[in-house]
Design a protein around this motif. Structure first.
Motif, PDB file in Angstrom:
ATOM      1  N   ARG A 240     -30.311  57.925  -6.357  1.00  0.00           N
ATOM      2  CA  ARG A 240     -30.222  57.414  -5.167  1.00  0.00           C
ATOM      3  C   ARG A 240     -30.452  55.905  -5.357  1.00  0.00           C
ATOM      4  O   ARG A 240     -29.794  55.037  -4.482  1.00  0.00           O
ATOM      5  CB  ARG A 240     -31.177  57.907  -4.230  1.00  0.00           C
ATOM      6  N   GLU A 241     -31.467  55.163  -5.938  1.00  0.00           N
ATOM      7  CA  GLU A 241     -31.464  53.927  -6.151  1.00  0.00           C
ATOM      8  C   GLU A 241     -30.442  53.240  -6.794  1.00  0.00           C
ATOM      9  O   GLU A 241     -30.131  52.120  -6.143  1.00  0.00           O
ATOM     10  CB  GLU A 241     -32.737  53.594  -6.829  1.00  0.00           C
TER      11      GLU A 241
ATOM     12  N   SER B 270     -48.946  58.798  -5.051  1.00  0.00           N
ATOM     13  CA  SER B 270     -49.242  59.903  -4.157  1.00  0.00           C
ATOM     14  C   SER B 270     -50.022  61.132  -4.590  1.00  0.00           C
ATOM     15  O   SER B 270     -50.501  61.936  -3.937  1.00  0.00           O
ATOM     16  CB  SER B 270     -47.966  60.041  -3.174  1.00  0.00           C
ATOM     17  N   GLU B 271     -49.666  61.573  -5.903  1.00  0.00           N
ATOM     18  CA  GLU B 271     -50.112  62.919  -6.442  1.00  0.00           C
ATOM     19  C   GLU B 271     -49.456  64.004  -5.933  1.00  0.00           C
ATOM     20  O   GLU B 271     -49.875  65.029  -5.916  1.00  0.00           O
ATOM     21  CB  GLU B 271     -51.533  62.865  -6.418  1.00  0.00           C
ATOM     22  N   ARG B 272     -48.413  63.692  -5.127  1.00  0.00           N
ATOM     23  CA  ARG B 272     -47.574  65.058  -4.605  1.00  0.00           C
ATOM     24  C   ARG B 272     -46.152  64.771  -5.202  1.00  0.00           C
ATOM     25  O   ARG B 272     -45.121  64.763  -4.414  1.00  0.00           O
ATOM     26  CB  ARG B 272     -47.491  64.538  -3.170  1.00  0.00           C
ATOM     27  N   THR B 273     -46.067  64.907  -6.616  1.00  0.00           N
ATOM     28  CA  THR B 273     -44.852  64.810  -7.160  1.00  0.00           C
ATOM     29  C   THR B 273     -44.046  66.209  -7.537  1.00  0.00           C
ATOM     30  O   THR B 273     -43.111  66.140  -8.359  1.00  0.00           O
ATOM     31  CB  THR B 273     -44.985  63.989  -8.459  1.00  0.00           C
ATOM     32  N   GLU B 274     -44.733  67.282  -7.187  1.00  0.00           N
ATOM     33  CA  GLU B 274     -44.254  68.545  -7.801  1.00  0.00           C
ATOM     34  C   GLU B 274     -42.768  68.706  -7.332  1.00  0.00           C
ATOM     35  O   GLU B 274     -42.169  69.172  -8.048  1.00  0.00           O
ATOM     36  CB  GLU B 274     -45.270  69.621  -7.143  1.00  0.00           C
ATOM     37  N   SER B 275     -42.456  68.443  -6.104  1.00  0.00           N
ATOM     38  CA  SER B 275     -41.172  68.714  -5.687  1.00  0.00           C
ATOM     39  C   SER B 275     -40.218  67.441  -5.813  1.00  0.00           C
ATOM     40  O   SER B 275     -39.060  67.501  -5.187  1.00  0.00           O
ATOM     41  CB  SER B 275     -41.111  69.079  -4.222  1.00  0.00           C
ATOM     42  N   TRP B 276     -40.662  66.311  -6.451  1.00  0.00           N
ATOM     43  CA  TRP B 276     -40.111  65.068  -6.332  1.00  0.00           C
ATOM     44  C   TRP B 276     -39.369  65.074  -7.715  1.00  0.00           C
ATOM     45  O   TRP B 276     -40.126  64.962  -8.949  1.00  0.00           O
ATOM     46  CB  TRP B 276     -41.139  63.941  -5.979  1.00  0.00           C
ATOM     47  N   ASN B 277     -38.161  64.726  -7.837  1.00  0.00           N
ATOM     48  CA  ASN B 277     -37.319  64.458  -9.039  1.00  0.00           C
ATOM     49  C   ASN B 277     -37.228  63.014  -9.282  1.00  0.00           C
ATOM     50  O   ASN B 277     -36.552  62.399  -8.592  1.00  0.00           O
ATOM     51  CB  ASN B 277     -36.081  65.219  -9.080  1.00  0.00           C
ATOM     52  N   PRO B 278     -37.708  62.364 -10.520  1.00  0.00           N
ATOM     53  CA  PRO B 278     -37.765  60.922 -10.610  1.00  0.00           C
ATOM     54  C   PRO B 278     -36.336  60.483 -10.861  1.00  0.00           C
ATOM     55  O   PRO B 278     -35.625  59.623 -10.506  1.00  0.00           O
ATOM     56  CB  PRO B 278     -38.642  60.679 -11.699  1.00  0.00           C
ATOM     57  N   TRP B 279     -35.516  61.482 -11.509  1.00  0.00           N
ATOM     58  CA  TRP B 279     -34.121  61.182 -11.651  1.00  0.00           C
ATOM     59  C   TRP B 279     -33.301  61.272 -10.616  1.00  0.00           C
ATOM     60  O   TRP B 279     -32.211  60.338 -10.527  1.00  0.00           O
ATOM     61  CB  TRP B 279     -33.596  61.938 -13.179  1.00  0.00           C
TER      62      TRP B 279
ATOM     63  N   VAL C  83     -40.826  54.069  -6.162  1.00  0.00           N
ATOM     64  CA  VAL C  83     -41.014  54.849  -7.236  1.00  0.00           C
ATOM     65  C   VAL C  83     -42.564  54.999  -7.507  1.00  0.00           C
ATOM     66  O   VAL C  83     -43.164  56.194  -7.373  1.00  0.00           O
ATOM     67  CB  VAL C  83     -40.238  54.678  -8.455  1.00  0.00           C
ATOM     68  N   LEU C  84     -43.217  53.728  -7.421  1.00  0.00           N
ATOM     69  CA  LEU C  84     -44.713  53.922  -7.536  1.00  0.00           C
ATOM     70  C   LEU C  84     -45.323  54.487  -6.448  1.00  0.00           C
ATOM     71  O   LEU C  84     -46.516  55.416  -6.626  1.00  0.00           O
ATOM     72  CB  LEU C  84     -45.291  52.362  -7.692  1.00  0.00           C
ATOM     73  N   VAL C  85     -44.827  54.446  -5.122  1.00  0.00           N
ATOM     74  CA  VAL C  85     -45.406  55.126  -4.146  1.00  0.00           C
ATOM     75  C   VAL C  85     -45.466  56.759  -4.152  1.00  0.00           C
ATOM     76  O   VAL C  85     -46.630  57.309  -4.238  1.00  0.00           O
ATOM     77  CB  VAL C  85     -44.610  54.798  -2.799  1.00  0.00           C
ATOM     78  N   GLN C  86     -44.365  57.236  -4.818  1.00  0.00           N
ATOM     79  CA  GLN C  86     -44.321  58.462  -5.146  1.00  0.00           C
ATOM     80  C   GLN C  86     -45.337  58.678  -6.537  1.00  0.00           C
ATOM     81  O   GLN C  86     -45.878  60.050  -6.169  1.00  0.00           O
ATOM     82  CB  GLN C  86     -42.887  58.851  -5.520  1.00  0.00           C
ATOM     83  N   LEU C  87     -45.206  58.067  -7.286  1.00  0.00           N
ATOM     84  CA  LEU C  87     -46.078  58.433  -8.402  1.00  0.00           C
ATOM     85  C   LEU C  87     -47.749  58.269  -8.190  1.00  0.00           C
ATOM     86  O   LEU C  87     -48.560  59.130  -8.642  1.00  0.00           O
ATOM     87  CB  LEU C  87     -45.956  57.314  -9.696  1.00  0.00           C
TER      88      LEU C  87
ATOM     89  N   GLY D 295     -31.463  50.359 -11.189  1.00  0.00           N
ATOM     90  CA  GLY D 295     -31.522  51.360 -12.084  1.00  0.00           C
ATOM     91  C   GLY D 295     -33.036  51.385 -12.926  1.00  0.00           C
ATOM     92  O   GLY D 295     -33.798  52.114 -13.234  1.00  0.00           O
ATOM     93  N   LEU D 296     -33.072  49.923 -13.515  1.00  0.00           N
ATOM     94  CA  LEU D 296     -34.384  49.793 -14.036  1.00  0.00           C
ATOM     95  C   LEU D 296     -35.807  49.914 -13.318  1.00  0.00           C
ATOM     96  O   LEU D 296     -36.660  50.407 -13.721  1.00  0.00           O
ATOM     97  CB  LEU D 296     -34.225  48.120 -14.546  1.00  0.00           C
ATOM     98  N   GLY D 297     -35.490  49.258 -12.079  1.00  0.00           N
ATOM     99  CA  GLY D 297     -36.815  49.364 -11.326  1.00  0.00           C
ATOM    100  C   GLY D 297     -37.232  50.758 -10.817  1.00  0.00           C
ATOM    101  O   GLY D 297     -38.302  51.160 -10.636  1.00  0.00           O
ATOM    102  N   SER D 298     -36.087  51.855 -11.027  1.00  0.00           N
ATOM    103  CA  SER D 298     -36.508  53.178 -10.692  1.00  0.00           C
ATOM    104  C   SER D 298     -36.910  53.875 -11.876  1.00  0.00           C
ATOM    105  O   SER D 298     -37.655  55.010 -11.632  1.00  0.00           O
ATOM    106  CB  SER D 298     -35.336  53.886  -9.841  1.00  0.00           C
ATOM    107  N   VAL D 299     -36.335  53.391 -12.943  1.00  0.00           N
ATOM    108  CA  VAL D 299     -36.672  54.072 -14.232  1.00  0.00           C
ATOM    109  C   VAL D 299     -37.917  53.736 -14.938  1.00  0.00           C
ATOM    110  O   VAL D 299     -38.892  54.581 -15.260  1.00  0.00           O
ATOM    111  CB  VAL D 299     -35.553  54.254 -15.033  1.00  0.00           C
ATOM    112  N   LEU D 300     -38.136  52.323 -14.871  1.00  0.00           N
ATOM    113  CA  LEU D 300     -39.248  51.728 -15.706  1.00  0.00           C
ATOM    114  C   LEU D 300     -40.629  52.259 -15.500  1.00  0.00           C
ATOM    115  O   LEU D 300     -41.432  52.845 -16.431  1.00  0.00           O
ATOM    116  CB  LEU D 300     -39.184  50.310 -15.688  1.00  0.00           C
TER     117      LEU D 300
END
Length: 442
Positions: free
Chosen positions: A348-349, A334-343, A328-332, A394-399
Protein backbone atom coordinates in the motif's frame (compact mmCIF):
# COMPACT_ATOMS: atom_id res chain seq x y z
CA UNK A 1 -0.43 34.68 35.05
CA UNK A 2 0.25 38.43 34.81
CA UNK A 3 -1.46 39.09 38.13
CA UNK A 4 0.50 36.30 39.76
CA UNK A 5 3.83 37.58 38.42
CA UNK A 6 3.07 41.11 39.68
CA UNK A 7 2.36 39.74 43.15
CA UNK A 8 5.65 37.82 43.16
CA UNK A 9 7.62 40.87 42.01
CA UNK A 10 5.99 42.89 44.82
CA UNK A 11 6.87 40.10 47.29
CA UNK A 12 3.19 39.85 48.23
CA UNK A 13 3.35 36.11 48.85
CA UNK A 14 0.13 36.06 50.89
CA UNK A 15 -2.01 37.15 47.94
CA UNK A 16 0.03 34.96 45.61
CA UNK A 17 -0.92 31.97 47.75
CA UNK A 18 -4.58 33.00 47.52
CA UNK A 19 -4.30 32.96 43.72
CA UNK A 20 -2.73 29.48 43.85
CA UNK A 21 -5.38 28.17 46.24
CA UNK A 22 -8.23 29.43 44.04
CA UNK A 23 -6.80 27.76 40.92
CA UNK A 24 -7.19 24.14 39.91
CA UNK A 25 -4.17 22.02 40.90
CA UNK A 26 -2.91 21.63 37.31
CA UNK A 27 -3.24 25.39 36.69
CA UNK A 28 -1.59 26.18 40.03
CA UNK A 29 1.30 23.93 39.02
CA UNK A 30 1.71 25.94 35.79
CA UNK A 31 1.85 29.14 37.84
CA UNK A 32 4.50 27.66 40.12
CA UNK A 33 6.60 26.52 37.18
CA UNK A 34 6.67 30.07 35.83
CA UNK A 35 8.75 31.12 38.88
CA UNK A 36 12.46 30.92 39.48
CA UNK A 37 13.61 28.25 41.94
CA UNK A 38 13.99 30.68 44.84
CA UNK A 39 10.49 32.20 44.59
CA UNK A 40 9.04 28.73 44.09
CA UNK A 41 10.70 27.49 47.26
CA UNK A 42 9.51 30.52 49.26
CA UNK A 43 5.89 30.03 48.22
CA UNK A 44 5.88 26.29 48.87
CA UNK A 45 7.53 26.89 52.22
CA UNK A 46 4.71 29.21 53.26
CA UNK A 47 1.86 27.07 51.92
CA UNK A 48 -0.16 24.66 54.02
CA UNK A 49 1.00 21.07 53.64
CA UNK A 50 -2.22 19.61 52.22
CA UNK A 51 -2.59 22.21 49.46
CA UNK A 52 1.09 22.05 48.58
CA UNK A 53 0.91 18.24 48.34
CA UNK A 54 -2.00 18.36 45.88
CA UNK A 55 -0.29 20.87 43.58
CA UNK A 56 3.25 19.49 43.77
CA UNK A 57 1.91 16.16 42.53
CA UNK A 58 1.06 18.02 39.30
CA UNK A 59 4.38 19.82 38.88
CA UNK A 60 6.52 18.74 35.93
CA UNK A 61 9.47 16.36 36.50
CA UNK A 62 11.91 19.02 35.26
CA UNK A 63 10.94 21.45 38.07
CA UNK A 64 11.22 18.94 40.93
CA UNK A 65 15.02 18.77 41.40
CA UNK A 66 15.31 22.58 41.66
CA UNK A 67 12.49 22.71 44.19
CA UNK A 68 14.01 19.92 46.26
CA UNK A 69 17.36 21.73 46.39
CA UNK A 70 15.75 24.95 47.67
CA UNK A 71 13.34 23.47 50.22
CA UNK A 72 14.53 22.05 53.56
CA UNK A 73 14.32 18.26 53.49
CA UNK A 74 12.09 18.25 56.58
CA UNK A 75 9.55 20.54 54.89
CA UNK A 76 9.50 18.47 51.73
CA UNK A 77 9.15 15.29 53.81
CA UNK A 78 6.02 16.74 55.44
CA UNK A 79 4.53 17.55 52.03
CA UNK A 80 5.29 14.09 50.65
CA UNK A 81 3.69 12.52 53.74
CA UNK A 82 0.44 14.18 52.65
CA UNK A 83 0.67 12.72 49.13
CA UNK A 84 -0.50 9.25 48.12
CA UNK A 85 2.55 6.93 48.15
CA UNK A 86 2.59 6.49 44.37
CA UNK A 87 2.65 10.26 43.78
CA UNK A 88 5.35 10.73 46.44
CA UNK A 89 7.44 8.01 44.79
CA UNK A 90 6.89 9.64 41.39
CA UNK A 91 8.14 12.95 42.84
CA UNK A 92 11.20 11.40 44.50
CA UNK A 93 12.35 9.44 41.47
CA UNK A 94 13.32 12.76 39.80
CA UNK A 95 15.58 13.76 42.71
CA UNK A 96 19.22 12.96 43.43
CA UNK A 97 19.55 9.67 45.35
CA UNK A 98 21.38 11.20 48.37
CA UNK A 99 18.75 13.88 48.79
CA UNK A 100 16.03 11.29 48.29
CA UNK A 101 17.35 9.28 51.24
CA UNK A 102 17.38 12.36 53.49
CA UNK A 103 13.77 13.13 52.60
CA UNK A 104 12.66 9.53 53.19
CA UNK A 105 14.30 9.59 56.63
CA UNK A 106 12.24 12.66 57.50
CA UNK A 107 8.93 11.09 56.47
CA UNK A 108 6.64 9.10 58.73
CA UNK A 109 7.71 5.47 58.97
CA UNK A 110 4.61 3.93 57.35
CA UNK A 111 4.61 6.44 54.49
CA UNK A 112 8.35 6.11 53.92
CA UNK A 113 8.06 2.31 53.84
CA UNK A 114 5.30 2.39 51.24
CA UNK A 115 7.20 4.89 49.10
CA UNK A 116 10.47 2.94 49.37
CA UNK A 117 8.72 -0.25 48.27
CA UNK A 118 7.52 1.51 45.12
CA UNK A 119 10.95 3.00 44.43
CA UNK A 120 12.51 -0.47 44.70
CA UNK A 121 10.70 -1.58 41.55
CA UNK A 122 12.64 -1.16 38.28
CA UNK A 123 12.36 2.05 36.33
CA UNK A 124 9.48 2.00 33.81
CA UNK A 125 7.90 -0.99 35.56
CA UNK A 126 4.25 -1.36 36.52
CA UNK A 127 5.23 -1.39 40.19
CA UNK A 128 6.67 2.12 39.93
CA UNK A 129 3.28 3.44 38.78
CA UNK A 130 1.23 1.39 41.23
CA UNK A 131 -1.07 2.82 43.88
CA UNK A 132 -1.57 0.71 46.98
CA UNK A 133 -4.78 2.53 47.94
CA UNK A 134 -7.63 0.53 46.47
CA UNK A 135 -10.96 -0.75 47.75
CA UNK A 136 -11.15 -4.48 48.47
CA UNK A 137 -13.84 -6.69 50.01
CA UNK A 138 -14.56 -10.37 50.58
CA UNK A 139 -16.86 -12.58 48.53
CA UNK A 140 -19.43 -12.82 51.35
CA UNK A 141 -19.92 -9.06 51.64
CA UNK A 142 -23.27 -7.61 50.62
CA UNK A 143 -23.86 -4.70 48.28
CA UNK A 144 -25.21 -2.59 51.15
CA UNK A 145 -22.10 -3.23 53.24
CA UNK A 146 -19.76 -2.41 50.35
CA UNK A 147 -21.53 0.86 49.50
CA UNK A 148 -21.34 1.89 53.16
CA UNK A 149 -17.61 1.06 53.13
CA UNK A 150 -17.17 3.17 49.99
CA UNK A 151 -18.74 6.14 51.76
CA UNK A 152 -16.32 5.80 54.64
CA UNK A 153 -13.08 5.39 52.68
CA UNK A 154 -13.79 7.31 49.46
CA UNK A 155 -11.21 9.99 50.32
CA UNK A 156 -8.50 7.43 51.08
CA UNK A 157 -8.61 5.26 47.97
CA UNK A 158 -7.26 6.03 44.51
CA UNK A 159 -10.32 4.85 42.60
CA UNK A 160 -13.82 3.86 43.75
CA UNK A 161 -15.20 2.79 40.36
CA UNK A 162 -13.89 -0.73 40.89
CA UNK A 163 -14.19 -2.87 44.02
CA UNK A 164 -11.72 -5.74 44.04
CA UNK A 165 -12.75 -9.05 45.61
CA UNK A 166 -9.93 -10.78 47.48
CA UNK A 167 -9.63 -14.23 48.97
CA UNK A 168 -8.23 -15.18 52.36
CA UNK A 169 -4.58 -14.83 51.26
CA UNK A 170 -5.22 -11.57 49.40
CA UNK A 171 -5.51 -13.39 46.07
CA UNK A 172 -7.49 -11.48 43.48
CA UNK A 173 -10.75 -13.35 42.93
CA UNK A 174 -12.75 -10.86 40.91
CA UNK A 175 -13.91 -7.28 40.44
CA UNK A 176 -17.24 -5.46 40.72
CA UNK A 177 -17.88 -2.15 38.98
CA UNK A 178 -19.64 0.76 40.63
CA UNK A 179 -22.43 0.51 38.06
CA UNK A 180 -23.01 -3.14 38.97
CA UNK A 181 -23.17 -2.26 42.66
CA UNK A 182 -25.67 0.56 42.21
CA UNK A 183 -28.03 -1.52 40.09
CA UNK A 184 -27.90 -4.63 42.32
CA UNK A 185 -30.16 -5.43 45.26
CA UNK A 186 -28.81 -4.22 48.65
CA UNK A 187 -28.66 -7.74 50.09
CA UNK A 188 -27.00 -9.27 47.00
CA UNK A 189 -23.77 -11.18 47.65
CA UNK A 190 -20.62 -9.72 46.08
CA UNK A 191 -19.36 -13.16 45.11
CA UNK A 192 -22.44 -13.56 42.89
CA UNK A 193 -21.92 -10.18 41.19
CA UNK A 194 -18.19 -10.15 40.55
CA UNK A 195 -16.46 -10.65 37.22
CA UNK A 196 -13.91 -13.43 37.64
CA UNK A 197 -12.11 -13.03 34.31
CA UNK A 198 -9.79 -10.25 35.48
CA UNK A 199 -6.69 -9.17 33.56
CA UNK A 200 -3.76 -8.27 35.80
CA UNK A 201 -0.07 -7.39 35.37
CA UNK A 202 2.98 -8.33 37.42
CA UNK A 203 4.74 -5.45 39.23
CA UNK A 204 8.06 -6.07 37.46
CA UNK A 205 6.43 -6.03 34.01
CA UNK A 206 7.04 -3.10 31.69
CA UNK A 207 4.57 -0.29 32.17
CA UNK A 208 3.66 -0.64 28.48
CA UNK A 209 1.97 -3.94 29.44
CA UNK A 210 -0.39 -1.93 31.63
CA UNK A 211 -1.05 0.49 28.77
CA UNK A 212 -1.93 -2.45 26.54
CA UNK A 213 -4.34 -4.02 29.08
CA UNK A 214 -6.09 -0.73 29.85
CA UNK A 215 -6.49 0.24 26.19
CA UNK A 216 -7.40 -3.26 24.97
CA UNK A 217 -10.13 -3.88 27.57
CA UNK A 218 -11.28 -0.25 28.12
CA UNK A 219 -10.45 -0.23 31.83
CA UNK A 220 -10.16 2.66 34.28
CA UNK A 221 -7.52 0.79 36.29
CA UNK A 222 -5.32 -2.29 35.93
CA UNK A 223 -4.74 -4.60 38.94
CA UNK A 224 -1.15 -5.45 39.83
CA UNK A 225 -0.62 -8.93 41.30
CA UNK A 226 2.40 -10.98 42.34
CA UNK A 227 3.35 -14.44 41.12
CA UNK A 228 0.86 -16.01 43.56
CA UNK A 229 -2.02 -13.85 42.35
CA UNK A 230 -2.02 -11.67 45.45
CA UNK A 231 -3.29 -8.13 44.92
CA UNK A 232 -0.56 -5.49 45.36
CA UNK A 233 -2.13 -2.37 43.91
CA UNK A 234 -3.61 -0.71 40.84
CA UNK A 235 -2.41 1.52 38.04
CA UNK A 236 -5.11 4.04 37.12
CA UNK A 237 -5.94 5.45 33.72
CA UNK A 238 -4.44 8.89 34.49
CA UNK A 239 -1.08 7.22 35.09
CA UNK A 240 -1.56 5.26 31.88
CA UNK A 241 -2.13 8.47 29.91
CA UNK A 242 1.00 9.98 31.43
CA UNK A 243 2.94 6.86 30.50
CA UNK A 244 1.62 6.97 26.93
CA UNK A 245 2.77 10.58 26.62
CA UNK A 246 6.23 9.73 27.94
CA UNK A 247 6.54 6.67 25.68
CA UNK A 248 5.46 8.70 22.67
CA UNK A 249 8.15 11.27 23.42
CA UNK A 250 10.75 8.54 23.84
CA UNK A 251 9.72 6.91 20.57
CA UNK A 252 10.17 10.21 18.74
CA UNK A 253 13.63 10.66 20.25
CA UNK A 254 14.60 7.06 19.49
CA UNK A 255 13.37 7.49 15.92
CA UNK A 256 15.72 10.47 15.66
CA UNK A 257 18.55 8.50 17.29
CA UNK A 258 18.80 11.00 20.16
CA UNK A 259 17.23 9.40 23.23
CA UNK A 260 19.47 10.39 26.13
CA UNK A 261 19.98 9.44 29.74
CA UNK A 262 17.67 11.48 31.97
CA UNK A 263 18.84 10.07 35.31
CA UNK A 264 18.53 12.82 37.96
CA UNK A 265 21.77 14.24 39.21
CA UNK A 266 23.87 13.00 36.29
CA UNK A 267 25.46 15.05 33.56
CA UNK A 268 23.24 15.03 30.52
CA UNK A 269 25.61 16.24 27.81
CA UNK A 270 27.83 13.16 27.49
CA UNK A 271 25.03 10.52 27.48
CA UNK A 272 23.24 12.48 24.76
CA UNK A 273 26.45 12.78 22.74
CA UNK A 274 27.38 9.13 23.33
CA UNK A 275 24.05 7.92 21.95
CA UNK A 276 24.16 10.18 18.92
CA UNK A 277 27.82 9.75 17.97
CA UNK A 278 27.45 6.36 16.20
CA UNK A 279 24.66 7.65 13.97
CA UNK A 280 26.32 11.02 13.39
CA UNK A 281 29.60 9.27 12.59
CA UNK A 282 27.90 6.87 10.18
CA UNK A 283 26.02 9.70 8.49
CA UNK A 284 29.24 11.72 8.15
CA UNK A 285 31.07 8.82 6.51
CA UNK A 286 28.19 8.17 4.14
CA UNK A 287 27.98 11.82 3.09
CA UNK A 288 31.75 11.94 2.54
CA UNK A 289 31.45 8.75 0.52
CA UNK A 290 28.75 10.35 -1.60
CA UNK A 291 30.85 13.46 -2.15
CA UNK A 292 33.96 11.48 -3.07
CA UNK A 293 32.55 8.60 -5.11
CA UNK A 294 29.53 10.21 -6.78
CA UNK A 295 30.25 13.92 -7.05
CA UNK A 296 34.05 14.20 -7.31
CA UNK A 297 34.41 12.45 -10.72
CA UNK A 298 31.80 14.71 -12.35
CA UNK A 299 32.78 17.29 -14.88
CA UNK A 300 32.75 20.71 -13.15
CA UNK A 301 30.24 22.09 -15.66
CA UNK A 302 27.88 19.14 -15.08
CA UNK A 303 28.29 19.44 -11.31
CA UNK A 304 27.35 23.13 -11.41
CA UNK A 305 24.30 22.31 -13.51
CA UNK A 306 22.92 19.54 -11.29
CA UNK A 307 23.97 20.50 -7.75
CA UNK A 308 21.16 23.03 -7.22
CA UNK A 309 18.52 20.27 -7.24
CA UNK A 310 20.22 17.86 -4.85
CA UNK A 311 18.33 19.28 -1.79
CA UNK A 312 15.03 18.71 -3.64
CA UNK A 313 15.84 15.02 -4.15
CA UNK A 314 17.02 14.49 -0.57
CA UNK A 315 13.93 16.21 0.85
CA UNK A 316 11.41 14.36 -1.31
CA UNK A 317 12.91 10.91 -0.77
CA UNK A 318 13.64 11.35 2.93
CA UNK A 319 10.24 12.83 3.70
CA UNK A 320 8.39 10.01 1.92
CA UNK A 321 10.50 7.35 3.68
CA UNK A 322 9.99 8.84 7.14
CA UNK A 323 6.23 9.11 6.68
CA UNK A 324 5.97 5.47 5.57
CA UNK A 325 8.21 4.32 8.42
CA UNK A 326 6.14 6.24 10.97
CA UNK A 327 2.96 4.44 9.89
CA UNK A 328 4.67 1.06 10.14
CA UNK A 329 6.20 1.88 13.55
CA UNK A 330 2.76 2.73 14.92
CA UNK A 331 1.62 -0.78 14.02
CA UNK A 332 4.77 -2.41 15.42
CA UNK A 333 4.53 -0.50 18.71
CA UNK A 334 0.81 -1.12 19.17
CA UNK A 335 1.36 -4.82 19.97
CA UNK A 336 -1.76 -5.62 17.95
CA UNK A 337 -0.08 -7.04 14.90
CA UNK A 338 -1.79 -10.45 14.76
CA UNK A 339 -4.07 -9.45 11.88
CA UNK A 340 -1.65 -6.92 10.40
CA UNK A 341 0.41 -7.99 7.39
CA UNK A 342 3.57 -5.86 7.04
CA UNK A 343 4.01 -6.81 3.39
CA UNK A 344 0.46 -5.71 2.56
CA UNK A 345 1.29 -2.45 4.32
CA UNK A 346 4.46 -2.15 2.22
CA UNK A 347 2.47 -2.72 -0.96
CA UNK A 348 0.00 0.00 0.00
CA UNK A 349 2.84 2.39 0.80
CA UNK A 350 4.51 1.71 -2.57
CA UNK A 351 1.20 2.27 -4.35
CA UNK A 352 0.82 5.55 -2.51
CA UNK A 353 4.43 6.35 -3.38
CA UNK A 354 3.74 5.82 -7.09
CA UNK A 355 0.81 8.24 -6.95
CA UNK A 356 2.92 10.78 -5.05
CA UNK A 357 5.74 10.33 -7.57
CA UNK A 358 3.41 11.01 -10.50
CA UNK A 359 2.09 14.12 -8.77
CA UNK A 360 5.61 15.30 -7.91
CA UNK A 361 6.74 14.70 -11.48
CA UNK A 362 3.76 16.61 -12.89
CA UNK A 363 4.72 19.59 -10.73
CA UNK A 364 8.49 19.32 -11.08
CA UNK A 365 8.90 19.11 -14.86
CA UNK A 366 7.00 22.25 -15.94
CA UNK A 367 8.32 24.27 -13.00
CA UNK A 368 11.97 23.42 -13.71
CA UNK A 369 11.52 23.88 -17.44
CA UNK A 370 10.26 27.42 -16.82
CA UNK A 371 12.70 28.19 -14.01
CA UNK A 372 15.85 26.91 -15.73
CA UNK A 373 14.66 27.42 -19.28
CA UNK A 374 16.08 23.93 -19.92
CA UNK A 375 13.66 21.10 -20.51
CA UNK A 376 16.63 18.71 -20.84
CA UNK A 377 17.67 19.23 -17.22
CA UNK A 378 14.03 19.04 -16.11
CA UNK A 379 13.78 15.72 -17.94
CA UNK A 380 16.65 14.39 -15.78
CA UNK A 381 15.53 15.81 -12.41
CA UNK A 382 11.89 14.71 -12.77
CA UNK A 383 12.45 10.94 -13.15
CA UNK A 384 15.08 11.09 -10.42
CA UNK A 385 12.48 12.64 -8.07
CA UNK A 386 9.86 10.05 -9.06
CA UNK A 387 12.17 7.07 -8.55
CA UNK A 388 13.39 8.47 -5.23
CA UNK A 389 9.84 8.93 -3.90
CA UNK A 390 8.81 5.38 -4.85
CA UNK A 391 11.98 3.88 -3.36
CA UNK A 392 11.54 5.96 -0.19
CA UNK A 393 7.99 4.68 0.29
CA UNK A 394 9.14 1.09 -0.11
CA UNK A 395 12.22 1.42 2.10
CA UNK A 396 10.34 3.28 4.84
CA UNK A 397 7.70 0.56 5.07
CA UNK A 398 10.12 -2.40 4.95
CA UNK A 399 13.14 -1.27 7.00
CA UNK A 400 11.39 -1.14 10.45
CA UNK A 401 10.00 -4.66 9.91
CA UNK A 402 13.41 -6.02 8.87
CA UNK A 403 15.08 -4.41 11.89
CA UNK A 404 12.50 -5.94 14.21
CA UNK A 405 13.05 -9.40 12.64
CA UNK A 406 16.77 -8.92 13.31
CA UNK A 407 15.88 -8.16 16.95
CA UNK A 408 17.02 -4.55 16.67
CA UNK A 409 14.95 -1.63 17.95
CA UNK A 410 13.15 -0.35 14.83
CA UNK A 411 12.39 3.03 16.40
CA UNK A 412 16.03 3.68 17.31
CA UNK A 413 17.62 2.63 14.04
CA UNK A 414 14.99 3.51 11.43
CA UNK A 415 15.37 7.30 11.46
CA UNK A 416 19.16 7.58 11.06
CA UNK A 417 19.37 4.63 8.66
CA UNK A 418 16.56 5.93 6.49
CA UNK A 419 18.20 9.30 6.11
CA UNK A 420 21.58 7.84 5.20
CA UNK A 421 20.28 5.22 2.77
CA UNK A 422 17.96 7.67 1.05
CA UNK A 423 20.79 10.16 0.57
CA UNK A 424 22.89 7.49 -1.15
CA UNK A 425 20.07 6.15 -3.34
CA UNK A 426 18.60 9.50 -4.38
CA UNK A 427 21.98 10.94 -5.33
CA UNK A 428 23.13 7.75 -7.05
CA UNK A 429 20.00 7.74 -9.22
CA UNK A 430 20.29 11.45 -9.94
CA UNK A 431 24.00 11.39 -10.79
CA UNK A 432 23.58 8.28 -12.95
CA UNK A 433 20.84 9.94 -15.00
CA UNK A 434 22.78 13.20 -15.20
CA UNK A 435 25.91 11.38 -16.38
CA UNK A 436 24.05 9.42 -19.05
CA UNK A 437 22.41 12.56 -20.44
CA UNK A 438 25.29 14.95 -19.69
CA UNK A 439 25.72 15.81 -23.35
CA UNK A 440 22.22 17.30 -23.39
CA UNK A 441 22.58 19.20 -20.09
CA UNK A 442 25.87 21.09 -20.48
Amino acid sequence: MNEFQELIEAADFGKALQVLTSARPADAADLLESLDDESLAVLVGLWDVESAAIVLAEISPEARPGLAERLPSARLADILDAMPPDEAADFLREIDSDQRERILQGMELDEATDVSELLDYPEDSAGRRMSQDFLSVGEESTVEHVIQQMREVSEDVELIYYVYVLGGSEQLKGVVSLRRLITAAPNARIGDLMETDVESVRPDADVEDVVDVVSRYNLLACPITDEFGRMLGIVTVDDVLETMEEEAGEDVLRFAGSLEDQTPGKAKVWPALRRRLPWLGAATLIELFIAYVLLRPLDPKLLIAVVAYIPLLIFMGGNTAVQAAARVLVQLESERTESWNPWSQARREVEAGVLLALLAGALTFPFLALLDKSWQLAAVVTPAVCLTVVFGAGLGSVLPVVLQRLRLDPATASGPLLGSIMDVVSLAVYIALATVFSAHIV
